[in-house]
Design a protein around this motif. Structure first.
Motif, PDB file in Angstrom:
ATOM      1  N   GLY A   5       0.782  -1.233   0.000  1.00  0.00           N
ATOM      2  CA  GLY A   5       0.000   0.000   0.000  1.00  0.00           C
ATOM      3  C   GLY A   5       0.806   1.271   0.000  1.00  0.00           C
ATOM      4  N   HIS A   6       2.127   1.189   0.014  1.00  0.00           N
ATOM      5  CA  HIS A   6       2.973   2.384   0.006  1.00  0.00           C
ATOM      6  C   HIS A   6       3.611   2.549  -1.371  1.00  0.00           C
ATOM      7  N   ALA A  86      -9.417  10.771   1.956  1.00  0.00           N
ATOM      8  CA  ALA A  86      -8.206  10.071   2.375  1.00  0.00           C
ATOM      9  C   ALA A  86      -7.742   9.103   1.296  1.00  0.00           C
ATOM     10  N   SER A  87      -8.686   8.410   0.655  1.00  0.00           N
ATOM     11  CA  SER A  87      -8.322   7.487  -0.430  1.00  0.00           C
ATOM     12  C   SER A  87      -7.740   8.248  -1.620  1.00  0.00           C
ATOM     13  N   HIS A  90      -4.166   9.162  -0.562  1.00  0.00           N
ATOM     14  CA  HIS A  90      -3.299   8.129   0.012  1.00  0.00           C
ATOM     15  C   HIS A  90      -2.120   7.812  -0.896  1.00  0.00           C
ATOM     16  N   ASN A  91      -2.381   7.756  -2.212  1.00  0.00           N
ATOM     17  CA  ASN A  91      -1.331   7.495  -3.200  1.00  0.00           C
ATOM     18  C   ASN A  91      -1.280   8.674  -4.177  1.00  0.00           C
ATOM     19  N   THR A  95      -2.632   8.937  -8.094  1.00  0.00           N
ATOM     20  CA  THR A  95      -3.754   9.837  -8.356  1.00  0.00           C
ATOM     21  C   THR A  95      -3.363  10.906  -9.372  1.00  0.00           C
TER      22      THR A  95
END
Length: 314
Positions: A5-6, A86-87, A90-91, A95
């Protein structure tokens, strides 16, 4: 794939901002060059640079939108809005890539729409100004694509004598070799160039003095913009056409938006054309209806002057 997820670390922020600055400067410079020296080449370069700049501006735009989205989402949608914001953030690299793709895609759609609308409006404006005849009489047969089959110039003389017809102007259109390519030569009666009631092609700003009178006298010709581009010619220079009677030397009087041939279009006097090409045929005859007469009545009488089902008036 195992980043859990990072996002993987990207390039140095300083390097990216330098690229953004260079892209911004290049976009500004290309747009300024396009405004000062408009051409197809500078337009394509400006379009490409602006597209690159749009993609590089996606990351800052995502961060700026994220701040506003986070505050607004909490107030409007509560916890669901906070989760969505937040979603979204998050990336940020992923995005930003999505936003850049959508931005460039939307820009391409607008670009194609602008091209289509520009072509349509240019065509309507040019043809509305160039063709103002009340009726156009042509053969019902077609030779090459858009060109109607030629008929004897006797048709123009008969139509001029039809009751209700004030003036008749004939034109002849042919494809002719020039400079290793084939250009369109459109020859019109001299009165077309001196009588504005039949319409005139809109001319570019650069033109010789008394351009229409000199074209009517057979001293000059007006050419299309793509003719200048394809043959490297300029207004005021001379163009020499190889004709069946020998070289025809004409001055380029000005530039039009005509596009009857991908290689270029040349408009000249039909009297000169008939003399040099030894050609007495015509493809179209434009008519002006006399005051108090109707187009429908003149159309019926005009079609009656020639063998049945060989010409049409529209």
């Amino acid at each position: 794939m195992r980043s859990r997820g990072h996002e993987a670390p990207g390039a140095s922020a300083r390097v990216v901002w330098v690229l953004r600055g260079v892209a911004l400067a290049a976009a500004g410079g290309s747009l300024a060059a396009l405004a000062r020296h408009p051409s197809a080449r500078s337009g394509l370069v400006a379009t490409a640079v602006v597209a690159v700049g749009t993609a590089l501006a996606a990351r800052p735009a995502v961060h700026g939108a994220g701040l506003l989205l986070g505050v607004g989402a909490r107030r409007v949608a509560g916890p669901v809005g906070r989760f969505g914001a937040a979603s979204f953030l998050h990336n940020p690299r992923r995005t930003a890539l999505t936003v850049a793709t959508l931005g460039v895609g939307f820009g391409c759609v607008v670009w194609f729409w602008t091209m289509a609308e520009s072509f349509r409006s240019s065509l309507v404006v040019a043809l509305t100004a160039a063709v103002r005849a009340d009726l156009v009489v042509t053969s019902v047969h077609v030779t090459n694509g858009y060109v109607e089959a030629p008929v004897s110039e006797e048709l123009a003389r008969r139509l001029a004598a039809v009751p209700g017809v004030a003036v008749a102007i004939a034109s002849r259109v042919i494809d002719w070799p020039h400079g290793g390519r084939r250009v369109a030569v459109e020859a019109l009666d001299a009165r077309y160039f001196t009588d504005a009631s039949f319409g005139r092609w809109p001319l570019a700003r650069q033109q010789i003095s008394d351009v229409w009178e000199r074209v009517a006298r057979g001293e000059a010709a007006v050419v299309s913009a793509n003719f200048l581009s394809n043959f490297g010619a300029r207004v005021g220079e001379r163009v020499v056409l190889a004709t069946p009677s020998g070289p025809l030397d004409l001055v380029i009087g000005s530039v039009t938006a005509a596009f009857e041939s991908p290689a270029g279009t040349i408009h000249l006097s039909r009297e000169v054309f008939a003399r040099y090409w030894r050609d007495g045929l015509v493809n179209r005859v434009g008519l002006r209806v006399a005051p108090g007469r109707t187009r429908a009545g003149c159309a019926r009488q005009s079609c009656a002057t020639w063998p049945r089902r060989t010409i049409s008036a529209s």
